[in-house]
Write a protein that holds these residues in place. Sequence first.
Motif, mmCIF file in Angstrom:
data_model
loop_
_atom_site.group_PDB
_atom_site.id
_atom_site.type_symbol
_atom_site.label_atom_id
_atom_site.label_comp_id
_atom_site.label_asym_id
_atom_site.label_seq_id
_atom_site.Cartn_x
_atom_site.Cartn_y
_atom_site.Cartn_z
ATOM 1 N N GLY B 233 0.582 -0.810 0.238
ATOM 2 C CA GLY B 233 0.156 -0.165 0.310
ATOM 3 C C GLY B 233 0.507 1.816 0.150
ATOM 4 N N LEU B 239 -2.909 0.339 -3.663
ATOM 5 C CA LEU B 239 -3.032 -1.082 -3.076
ATOM 6 C C LEU B 239 -2.697 -1.708 -3.999
ATOM 7 C CD1 LEU B 239 -6.523 -0.577 -0.681
ATOM 8 C CD2 LEU B 239 -4.040 -1.579 -0.678
ATOM 9 N N ILE B 259 -2.952 6.236 2.249
ATOM 10 C CA ILE B 259 -3.215 4.990 3.167
ATOM 11 C C ILE B 259 -1.923 4.638 4.309
ATOM 12 C CG2 ILE B 259 -2.663 2.339 2.622
ATOM 13 C CD1 ILE B 259 -3.712 1.904 0.442
ATOM 14 N N VAL B 262 -0.713 -1.750 6.055
ATOM 15 C CA VAL B 262 -2.547 -2.690 5.403
ATOM 16 C C VAL B 262 -2.177 -3.783 5.578
ATOM 17 C CG1 VAL B 262 -1.730 -1.928 2.891
ATOM 18 C CG2 VAL B 262 -0.180 -3.224 3.116
ATOM 19 N N VAL B 273 -7.284 -2.271 4.972
ATOM 20 C CA VAL B 273 -6.514 -0.899 4.843
ATOM 21 C C VAL B 273 -6.787 -0.307 5.565
ATOM 22 C CG1 VAL B 273 -5.396 0.476 3.368
ATOM 23 C CG2 VAL B 273 -6.269 -1.771 2.536
#
Lengths: 451, 642
Positions: B233, B239, B259, B262, B273
């Motif tokens: 991520g 992702l 993000i 993860v 996530v």
Amino acid sequence: MKIKALSRSTTEYTRETKSDIQLLPRNIDPELHPLERAREYKRALNAAKLERMFAKPFLASLSGHIDGIYAMAKNPWDLDSVVTGSGDGELRMWSLSSQETIWRAPEAHRGIVKGVCNIPGGETDRFLSVGTDKLAKVWSRSESSVASDGVTPETVATYTGKHAFSGIDHHRSRPLFATSSSLVEIWDVDRSEPITNLTWGADTINTVKMNQTEVNVLATCGTDRSIILYDLRTNSPLAKLVMTLSTNAISWNPMEAFMFATANEDHNVYTFDMRRMDHAVNVLRDHVSAVMDVDYSPTGLELVSGSYDRSVRLWDVNKGHSRDIYHAKRMQRVFCVKYTLDNNYVLSGSDDSNLRLWRARASQRMGAKSNRERGAIEYAEKLKDRFAYVPEVRKVLQHRNVPKGIKKASRTKQDMLQSRKRKEENERKHDKSGKARVPERKKAILGVTNK
Amino acid sequence: MAATDKLSARLRNEGEGDASGGTFAKGNVSHTARRADKDDATNTAADDSEDERVPRTLRDAPAKSDRALATAKMNGRRDKPNKSSKARAKSTDKEESKNKEKKRVPDKLEKEILARSEKYQRGLKLTSTGDDGKEPVAAIKVRSKKAQPKIEHEKRRREHAIIDAARSEMLLTEQAGYLEAEGEMERTYKVTQDQLADSLDINSRAKIFDLKLEEFGPYVMDYTSNGRHLLVGGRKGHLATMDWRSGRLGAEFHVRETIRDVCWLHNENLFAVAQKRYAYIYDHSGAEVHCLQKHVEPTALGFLPFHFLLASTGMTGRLMYQDVTEGRIIGEHKPGYGPNHVLKVNPYNAVVHMGHGNGIVTMWSPRQSQPLAKMLCHKGPVQAMAIDRSGTYMATSGLDGSLKIWDIRNFKSLHEYSTMRPAQSLDISQRGLLAAGWGANVTVWKDALVSKVDAPYMKRLLPSTTVSDLRFVPYDDVLGYGHSSGISSIVIPGAGEPNFDAFVANPFETTKQRQEAEVKQLLDKLAPETIQHDPTFIGRLDPRSRDERQLELLESRRDQYAKDKADGKYLDNEVKNKMKGRNSSAKRFARKRANNIMDLKKLNAIESAEKAKLENEAKRRKIPESEKGALGRFYDEKRATD
């Protein structure tokens, strides 16, 4: 520089063709199996729950008799057949696999059939029955021709006694059988009169059981609360044991010839060592009414008992409480129970005229099992065993839904026993002579006399 | 050494018979269960054995050590008649020396097996010599005569199981990797990945790669428990999942928001996530399955695979536990140390460790609102943390520039390492290698947990990047790390566990196997209450009697009550003491309630009643004989109260 890095080839770890089995390498290093205790506990709990989910002990109710079933005999040479005798004098032979009557004698006796037993030796299918009509009769499914009334087969032989019979058992190897009435009589099959009479005391005898291993020993129990052991070699009694209440039935342990179990009026089953009868080897207590019959499993490790409280209980001989209770809504007082000789089923005959077939282990299923299934079962068994003392698992494993009557009665009984115990303890505490505690295994025994 | 002797005696007695006894056990502890079935087979095998048996199955094929043991067995048999009969006892010295000569070999092997058996004892110390202060199990005295032989039997079975487990190691097929310097001048940390690649096979060489993903970095990553799938991520919303060895891409998409972390769930079908506002769960195709709105502004995620719990912490500083099978929030804890971004799960006992801005590390169980332990680890904020799989060591790095190794069994600091800049991320491999990412560097130490080592094992520098996250690949000699311009994968020989257990994690898992494993995992899902520092507490015997337990419970409740009372919780709930004659209200209250209900109120009532009784008795005046006079003999002492 010496260098090596892990490199697994896919071909080594995956199967070549679809018909191959998958390779499943194992590594039992504990570090690869974190939280193993918790996970095994969880598996044990699941196994316990599954066991109770699959516990469906009732297999069949075989109907046909018009009156209650008061006598039953299993055939050591035939797993399939069982003979029952009912209160109206009818005898029936059942096939357990097809669950139907295969032979019947409607008016075998006038009055109640008090006992049936098979005649040993695989060559004939003869068996004996006794009734309150003072007759002992030999029957055979293959030999008995059907009588003129078209229904009742003819007997192979008939013996006439002086008193109403209460029980019968055949010698393991010799052509002898013993009957009980107000005395114990030993009959030779070839003679019309008993060859020996055995008595000790004057009361009525409830039943007689020959030891099938130590073949010359037989045990009787009478209404005078006594259990008497006789030896056929000397034609004399060995010992007499008097208990607080009378014994209804006796069963010899098939593996340990000196052990026997008794079904007592005081709601308990007792196991005895005939060499030392001043105390019971074990007291099995859970029934809430008189125990009417008891039978050992062929392994000698388990017991089944039927009681006046309308339930059948299964016991581990070394434990104090039953491992299972079987009951059915329509089942009345149970008068005879048998453990089948393949160790897998239990039979019960009751007042309601039905013969019931139960599984000996409620959650067990018959039939061939794959290796994997067997492995899973063994693993589950071990887990249950290991975590049996953890409260959550124990609760699941031990809980049984019992009929209201039994539940209420057991609660009342528990209270009664507790208060009795408390009283005894108080008396003991305040007794200046320093009375010792009487062990439970000795409490019901009034005395033993050895000859 | 008495116990050791016993064990070696057993080894000798079993001899060849156990060559086939060293089987794989089913499950993890259940080999104890299998032992009984095996015994018969092994005994007969021992009886029939010839000097050189033809191996019938793979299991029977005697490994080197077992062949030696077989010889020992034969020796033992030859010895026996020597001892029993006097005539033979006077056998020639030559024969005796021959026997002695042969005996020496198995002793070594026995020791080896004993040494190997250490880790299978599971802290029970069945073969304990008493040196460690613990009593050997056999010495425990049980009052019950019935239980004694059972315990003995169990003990013997465990010993068998331990030895069998140690023996079964010879069935493991793979050897661990290594990188060893040969000459005096060679240094392992000078080996670059290019040099390494030259001496590796093509399979391993493919594991060294750098993915340049410069737009959306820095990257965080996670591997599945079998090491086959990789989840990456990018901070800016990228992702991707992939089967990284084959390079097959699973899902790749962009979430269009930040993000922060993860994390794979129980297998490669689901992953979580930590995004800008909430945590999300996506499936293997990249479809959003859940939005976990209770996890507000999460920064770090952790998954407890056996409990199916997703733990997260974030800008709120809270620790949230959510059951991913049914969606319930299992626990929400507030350490109260402000925003937080360090969270790691202890693989040994599933305790969650959190590193805080004030240098404190706290350890949590979902059902306890207070931390199980707090440790002051650093003088500055905790930057990164890693815990080894045995649950013994923890490595932490702080902004104060230190990298410390801790023994988390007794919460003590063991050694300290230093990095030029504070390590941003840490990880410990299955075989105990410690990796730290600081700036553009990744440094790996070997044996760094057990002892303080001088030089690192391996190093790598990727210029003009910043390492953001690094993870060792389970069951492989690979370290993957995410950095500001993509992700990299390097080979670290000796990092991974060489022999996997297919029932735990199988890198070569088929779809069918994964599906079956998922069902099993769910069946074995553990309750959150099983998370404690010592995970073996389940099924342990509570040595306290029932009364003691009851009393302790009552006392703890009473303490709580007293505390609550002091806090002013129960003002009008006190038992009144009106002193109406002997029949105190407390007494009446105590009597009125059913006998079998013991609660706090009643307990207090009983206590106050007893107290009053004692006071009354104290008040009772003893009248001296002189005052009684002629009527003295009619005096009833009991009535003579004030």
